[in-house]
Write an enzyme that holds these catalytic residues in place. Structure first.
Site, short mmCIF file in Angstrom:
data_model
loop_
_atom_site.label_atom_id
_atom_site.label_comp_id
_atom_site.label_asym_id
_atom_site.label_seq_id
_atom_site.Cartn_x
_atom_site.Cartn_y
_atom_site.Cartn_z
N TYR A 152 60.96 59.79 16.16
CA TYR A 152 62.03 58.65 15.93
C TYR A 152 63.16 59.26 15.54
O TYR A 152 64.26 58.48 15.28
CB TYR A 152 61.55 57.63 14.89
N ALA A 202 55.60 47.56 15.44
CA ALA A 202 54.14 47.57 16.16
C ALA A 202 53.76 46.06 16.38
O ALA A 202 52.95 45.72 17.24
CB ALA A 202 53.22 48.05 14.93
N PRO A 246 58.00 46.14 10.86
CA PRO A 246 57.47 47.07 10.12
C PRO A 246 57.62 48.67 10.33
O PRO A 246 57.47 48.79 11.39
CB PRO A 246 56.01 46.57 10.30
N ASN A 247 57.63 49.28 9.13
CA ASN A 247 57.67 50.71 8.91
C ASN A 247 59.01 51.06 9.30
O ASN A 247 59.33 52.27 9.27
CB ASN A 247 56.36 51.24 9.68
N ASP A 266 56.46 33.47 20.61
CA ASP A 266 56.53 32.06 20.70
C ASP A 266 58.13 31.85 20.06
O ASP A 266 58.69 30.94 20.52
CB ASP A 266 55.28 31.37 19.92
N ARG A 296 54.00 56.83 25.57
CA ARG A 296 53.07 57.05 24.45
C ARG A 296 51.54 56.67 24.75
O ARG A 296 51.36 56.31 25.66
CB ARG A 296 53.77 56.58 23.13
N ARG A 314 50.66 50.85 23.11
CA ARG A 314 51.91 50.69 23.18
C ARG A 314 52.61 50.50 24.43
O ARG A 314 53.61 49.83 24.55
CB ARG A 314 52.81 51.99 22.59
N ASN A 358 63.98 45.04 17.18
CA ASN A 358 62.82 46.11 17.38
C ASN A 358 61.67 45.64 16.66
O ASN A 358 61.76 45.69 15.29
CB ASN A 358 63.56 47.44 16.81
N ARG A 377 59.65 60.28 7.76
CA ARG A 377 58.67 60.92 8.34
C ARG A 377 59.08 60.83 10.02
O ARG A 377 59.68 60.07 10.47
CB ARG A 377 57.37 59.85 7.94
N GLU A 430 65.08 43.30 23.61
CA GLU A 430 64.18 44.07 22.71
C GLU A 430 64.44 45.43 22.98
O GLU A 430 64.99 46.00 23.89
CB GLU A 430 62.83 43.74 23.74
N HIS A 460 63.63 49.58 21.67
CA HIS A 460 62.67 50.62 21.04
C HIS A 460 63.20 51.91 20.86
O HIS A 460 63.81 52.44 21.86
CB HIS A 460 61.47 50.59 21.57
N LEU A 461 63.15 52.73 19.89
CA LEU A 461 63.69 54.07 19.64
C LEU A 461 63.09 54.94 20.51
O LEU A 461 63.72 55.86 21.22
CB LEU A 461 63.56 54.57 18.20
N SER A 462 61.68 54.83 20.81
CA SER A 462 61.03 55.78 21.39
C SER A 462 60.62 55.16 22.90
O SER A 462 61.00 53.89 22.82
CB SER A 462 59.59 56.09 20.80
O1 CA2 Z 1 60.12 53.02 19.30
C1 CA2 Z 1 60.20 52.02 18.50
O2 CA2 Z 1 61.25 51.74 17.97
C2 CA2 Z 1 58.83 51.23 17.90
O3 CA2 Z 1 59.13 50.04 18.10
C3 CA2 Z 1 58.27 51.79 16.59
C4 CA2 Z 1 57.27 51.49 15.96
C5 CA2 Z 1 56.29 51.43 16.93
O4 CA2 Z 1 54.93 50.67 16.26
C6 CA2 Z 1 56.42 50.85 18.19
O5 CA2 Z 1 55.31 51.22 19.14
C7 CA2 Z 1 57.68 51.51 18.95
C8 CA2 Z 1 57.13 52.17 14.60
C9 CA2 Z 1 58.11 51.93 13.78
C10 CA2 Z 1 58.49 53.08 12.74
O6 CA2 Z 1 57.27 53.74 12.23
C11 CA2 Z 1 57.47 54.85 11.41
C12 CA2 Z 1 56.48 55.30 10.73
C13 CA2 Z 1 56.52 56.46 9.86
C14 CA2 Z 1 57.76 57.07 9.64
C15 CA2 Z 1 58.64 56.69 10.39
C16 CA2 Z 1 58.65 55.64 11.14
#
Ligand code: CA2
Length: 148
Positions: A24, A78, A11-12, A88, A108, A112, A75, A19, A99, A101-103
């Site tokens: 990211y 959340a 998601p996202n 599972d 953080r 997380r 990835n 954003r 697995e 993650h970008l960050s």
């Molecule tokens: O660091 C990562 O790749 C994460 O998986 C990114 C997730 C975050 O919930 C994880 O803790 C770490 C968030 C996805 C991206 O969210 C955005 C929200 C708004 C604008 C751009 C990206």
């Protein structure tokens, strides 16, 4: 040796580049997907790059990988920090899982720092931005070769 690798995004991640560039980076997910496909061509891997905002769809795709892929790079966004269902599904899939993650999730917020995915992943990459996807594909190539 050829093979298909699913690169699954949760998601996202479709919002990347629009954003939060400070966390990211400025690249959009479509650009990252294109880079992954190109890296796959060089490594003789077919990269099936997908994104969904829905937990159950990720579970469906993980199940699909049992017959449709040699490995999964995921990835989970959340859902990393919440999803027993994804844990599972990955535990049952019987394929190498990376697995990603970008960050750096450990640098953080405390919520997380826990991942439901890490205990069922073959390996984890985090904090390296979009380059992490290319590194994950390189590692996956080796994992697949070691199994064949
Ligand atoms: O660091 C990562 O790749 C994460 O998986 C990114 C997730 C975050 O919930 C994880 O803790 C770490 C968030 C996805 C991206 O969210 C955005 C929200 C708004 C604008 C751009 C990206």
């Amino acid at each position: 040796m050829t093979g298909t690798v699913f690169v699954l995004n949760g998601p996202n991640l479709n919002m990347l580049g629009q954003r939060e560039p400070g966390i990211y980076g400025g690249k959009g997910l479509a650009e990252i997907g294109e880079e992954c496909r190109k890296a796959g061509v060089k490594s003789d891997l077919t990269v099936d790059f997908r994104q969904t905002n829905h937990e159950g769809v990720l579970v469906d795709w993980i199940q699909e990988a049992a017959d449709g892929a040699e490995g999964i790079v995921i990835n989970p966004g959340a859902y990393t920090h919440t999803s027993v269902a994804i844990h599972d599904a990955l535990r049952a899939v019987g394929k190498p899982v990376i697995e990603l993650h970008l960050s750096n999730i450990f640098a953080r917020e405390a919520f997380r720092h826990h991942s439901y995915v890490s205990p069922v992943a073959t390996g984890v990459i985090c904090g390296l931005g979009p380059a992490g996807y290319i590194l994950a594909l390189s590692a996956m190539k080796q994992l697949i070769a070691a199994r064949s």
